[in-house]
Design a protein around this motif. Structure first.
Motif, PDB file in Angstrom:
ATOM      1  N   VAL A   1       2.251  21.972 -64.620  1.00  0.00           N
ATOM      2  CA  VAL A   1       3.531  22.511 -64.160  1.00  0.00           C
ATOM      3  C   VAL A   1       3.260  23.270 -62.865  1.00  0.00           C
ATOM      4  O   VAL A   1       2.558  24.285 -62.870  1.00  0.00           O
ATOM      5  N   LEU A   2       3.815  22.778 -61.757  1.00  0.00           N
ATOM      6  CA  LEU A   2       3.520  23.317 -60.433  1.00  0.00           C
ATOM      7  C   LEU A   2       4.805  23.761 -59.748  1.00  0.00           C
ATOM      8  O   LEU A   2       5.852  23.138 -59.903  1.00  0.00           O
ATOM      9  N   ARG A   3       4.706  24.830 -58.974  1.00  0.00           N
ATOM     10  CA  ARG A   3       5.832  25.286 -58.166  1.00  0.00           C
ATOM     11  C   ARG A   3       5.681  24.705 -56.754  1.00  0.00           C
ATOM     12  O   ARG A   3       4.755  25.058 -56.020  1.00  0.00           O
TER      13      ARG A   3
ATOM     14  N   GLU B   1       0.104  26.674 -58.922  1.00  0.00           N
ATOM     15  CA  GLU B   1      -0.047  26.286 -60.326  1.00  0.00           C
ATOM     16  C   GLU B   1       0.604  27.333 -61.223  1.00  0.00           C
ATOM     17  O   GLU B   1       0.205  28.490 -61.230  1.00  0.00           O
ATOM     18  N   LEU B   2       1.606  26.918 -61.982  1.00  0.00           N
ATOM     19  CA  LEU B   2       2.178  27.778 -62.999  1.00  0.00           C
ATOM     20  C   LEU B   2       1.436  27.627 -64.321  1.00  0.00           C
ATOM     21  O   LEU B   2       1.233  28.602 -65.047  1.00  0.00           O
ATOM     22  N   TRP B   3       1.052  26.386 -64.607  1.00  0.00           N
ATOM     23  CA  TRP B   3       0.350  26.104 -65.871  1.00  0.00           C
ATOM     24  C   TRP B   3      -0.238  24.703 -65.808  1.00  0.00           C
ATOM     25  O   TRP B   3       0.441  23.751 -65.399  1.00  0.00           O
TER      26      TRP B   3
ATOM     27  N   THR C   1       7.121  27.426 -74.304  1.00  0.00           N
ATOM     28  CA  THR C   1       7.081  28.650 -75.109  1.00  0.00           C
ATOM     29  C   THR C   1       6.837  29.905 -74.290  1.00  0.00           C
ATOM     30  O   THR C   1       6.890  31.007 -74.823  1.00  0.00           O
ATOM     31  N   GLY C   2       6.564  29.752 -73.013  1.00  0.00           N
ATOM     32  CA  GLY C   2       6.182  30.880 -72.176  1.00  0.00           C
ATOM     33  C   GLY C   2       4.776  30.709 -71.646  1.00  0.00           C
ATOM     34  O   GLY C   2       4.447  31.161 -70.557  1.00  0.00           O
ATOM     35  N   PHE C   3       3.922  30.054 -72.441  1.00  0.00           N
ATOM     36  CA  PHE C   3       2.594  29.664 -71.964  1.00  0.00           C
ATOM     37  C   PHE C   3       2.141  28.452 -72.776  1.00  0.00           C
ATOM     38  O   PHE C   3       1.416  28.563 -73.759  1.00  0.00           O
ATOM     39  N   GLY C   4       2.641  27.309 -72.372  1.00  0.00           N
ATOM     40  CA  GLY C   4       2.334  26.080 -73.090  1.00  0.00           C
ATOM     41  C   GLY C   4       3.584  25.489 -73.720  1.00  0.00           C
ATOM     42  O   GLY C   4       4.701  25.985 -73.530  1.00  0.00           O
TER      43      GLY C   4
END
Length: 202
Positions: free
Chosen positions: A117-119, A128-130, A174-177
């Protein structure tokens, strides 16, 4: 033999000796089908989501799919990617003598599958967000529904990234994943949305 009987015999032989088209048509692409909330499949037409802008990604990333969508629920669209890249272990592995749970999550080339998940930023840059760990069920392609639900097609590392999927899964941020909502067995190679925002495969 009369001329009429010769014509009938010729027509009959033509039918018997002609090559037969495969069942279901002339061998064209399979029709699109959408997954309903009840878990059944229904015929549909594709309505692809927005495409992610071009980004300057690492050369080692094999991006199998990307969409521009708000998967995190912050009202700002992200680039959501299905990526295969060289496998890397968890950093904590250096202090443990035991293999980590992601140790077998890689193909014969040594690559593992990830969801990123990238901004997107101006000029092809990104933040990189995640980026998830190496997936146990590797993803071949993905999309995002209008409500932010991530949808993936999954295969196996043995079959490889170009293989047909054996399952479709839906996930919620979920907020992280991501948390798995449901997994439905199916055989498919392509994934998109239909006009109702449902996942559509063929």
């Amino acid at each position: 033999m009369s001329r009429a009987r010769r014509l009938v015999l010729t027509a009959l032989l033509t039918v018997l000796l002609a090559p037969h088209a495969p069942a279901g048509g002339l061998g064209g692409p399979a029709p699109w089908r959408a997954l309903t909330p009840q878990g059944t499949w229904t015929p549909t037409t594709p309505a692809p989501p927005r495409a992610c802008p071009a980004l300057h990604l690492p050369a080692t990333w094999d991006v199998r799919a990307s969409v521009l969508a708000d998967v995190t629920g912050d009202r700002t669209p992200e680039c959501v990617l299905a990526v295969w890249r060289p496998w890397r272990n968890w950093p904590v592995a250096r202090w443990s003598a035991h293999p980590t749970p992601i140790t077998p999550n890689r193909d014969a080339r040594g690559d593992s599958a990830h969801v990123a998940v990238l901004r997107p930023l101006p000029g092809g840059r990104y933040r990189e967000l995640w980026v998830g760990s190496a997936l146990h069920q590797p993803v071949t392609t993905l999309t995002v529904r209008p409500d932010g639900t991530l949808v993936t097609l999954e295969t196996t590392y043995r079959a490889g990234r170009a293989a047909a999927a054996h399952a479709l899964s839906e996930w919620r941020w979920t907020g992280f994943g991501f948390r798995l909502l449901r997994r439905v067995p199916t055989a498919a190679r392509a994934l998109t949305l239909d006009p109702l925002g449902r996942p559509a495969v063929r």
